[in-house]
Motif scaffolding. Sequence first.
Motif, PDB file in Angstrom:
ATOM      1  N   ARG A  93      63.833  70.172   1.000  1.00  0.00           N
ATOM      2  CA  ARG A  93      63.324  71.456   1.503  1.00  0.00           C
ATOM      3  C   ARG A  93      64.429  72.506   1.406  1.00  0.00           C
ATOM      4  O   ARG A  93      64.210  73.617   0.911  1.00  0.00           O
ATOM      5  CB  ARG A  93      62.863  71.323   2.948  1.00  0.00           C
ATOM      6  CG  ARG A  93      62.406  72.658   3.556  1.00  0.00           C
ATOM      7  CD  ARG A  93      62.261  72.571   5.078  1.00  0.00           C
ATOM      8  NE  ARG A  93      61.189  71.716   5.495  1.00  0.00           N
ATOM      9  CZ  ARG A  93      59.951  72.128   5.778  1.00  0.00           C
ATOM     10  NH1 ARG A  93      59.644  73.407   5.658  1.00  0.00           N
ATOM     11  NH2 ARG A  93      59.040  71.276   6.188  1.00  0.00           N
ATOM     12  N   GLU A  97      64.550  76.051  -0.557  1.00  0.00           N
ATOM     13  CA  GLU A  97      64.762  77.280   0.220  1.00  0.00           C
ATOM     14  C   GLU A  97      65.994  78.019  -0.282  1.00  0.00           C
ATOM     15  O   GLU A  97      65.978  79.252  -0.398  1.00  0.00           O
ATOM     16  CB  GLU A  97      64.874  76.950   1.709  1.00  0.00           C
ATOM     17  CG  GLU A  97      63.547  76.531   2.317  1.00  0.00           C
ATOM     18  CD  GLU A  97      63.643  76.048   3.748  1.00  0.00           C
ATOM     19  OE1 GLU A  97      62.594  76.019   4.418  1.00  0.00           O
ATOM     20  OE2 GLU A  97      64.754  75.688   4.214  1.00  0.00           O
ATOM     21  N   GLU A 102      59.697  79.660  -0.109  1.00  0.00           N
ATOM     22  CA  GLU A 102      59.237  79.241   1.211  1.00  0.00           C
ATOM     23  C   GLU A 102      58.654  77.843   1.056  1.00  0.00           C
ATOM     24  O   GLU A 102      57.997  77.544   0.054  1.00  0.00           O
ATOM     25  CB  GLU A 102      58.145  80.180   1.723  1.00  0.00           C
ATOM     26  CG  GLU A 102      58.625  81.572   2.051  1.00  0.00           C
ATOM     27  CD  GLU A 102      57.475  82.443   2.510  1.00  0.00           C
ATOM     28  OE1 GLU A 102      56.643  81.968   3.323  1.00  0.00           O
ATOM     29  OE2 GLU A 102      57.406  83.591   2.040  1.00  0.00           O
TER      30      GLU A 102
END
Length: 194
Positions: A93, A97, A102
């Motif tokens: 993640r 990012e 997003e």
Amino acid sequence: MRAFAEPPLVDEAAELLAAAPVAAIAYAFTSSAYVIGARGEAYMLDRLRERAHGLPVVATCAATVEALHVLGIARIGLVDPPWFDATLNDLGRGCYEEAGFEVPYAAPCDLPSGQVLIRPDALHDRVAAQVPDEAEAVVIGGNGFRAVGVIGALEATLGRPVLTANQVLLWAALRAAGSATGDIDGYGRLFAHP
């Protein structure tokens, strides 16, 4: 995992491959990119291209980022293999990012852990049920995750692009080698995009 992206072995391998009759080198190791991050992967690619005497070198997460930009995607749902733990998934993640996306959803896939245990129908059903509508595309991480076979069905079910680690790596390697990607069927919207 970090050791797979650091000198000397991967650098020596890139130099050896550059001496072979190949047009590009593909580095297939999603989890090492998660650990070193987007900037670390970019640094590794620059280093490997230098060792490969300028031959194009592509890697999974950088290829995914490029594909997402080509498709105009800003928000992704990240599904990792069941053998990726929560910490590695969180690093994934963070990698996306850091690259400017997003990530409203990120989790390892709730399936039996083991490459040969992944069935396309089960993977399809889990991803379709788990990824929220706010994700503009689905990214299925992990080069060892047998996911290419669900791309078409998932895209039809979800109505949005599905990118898998090996699919984007093939796409990036073909582009880096100067080959056309538009004539390849069965690998999703990415290959149909001009």
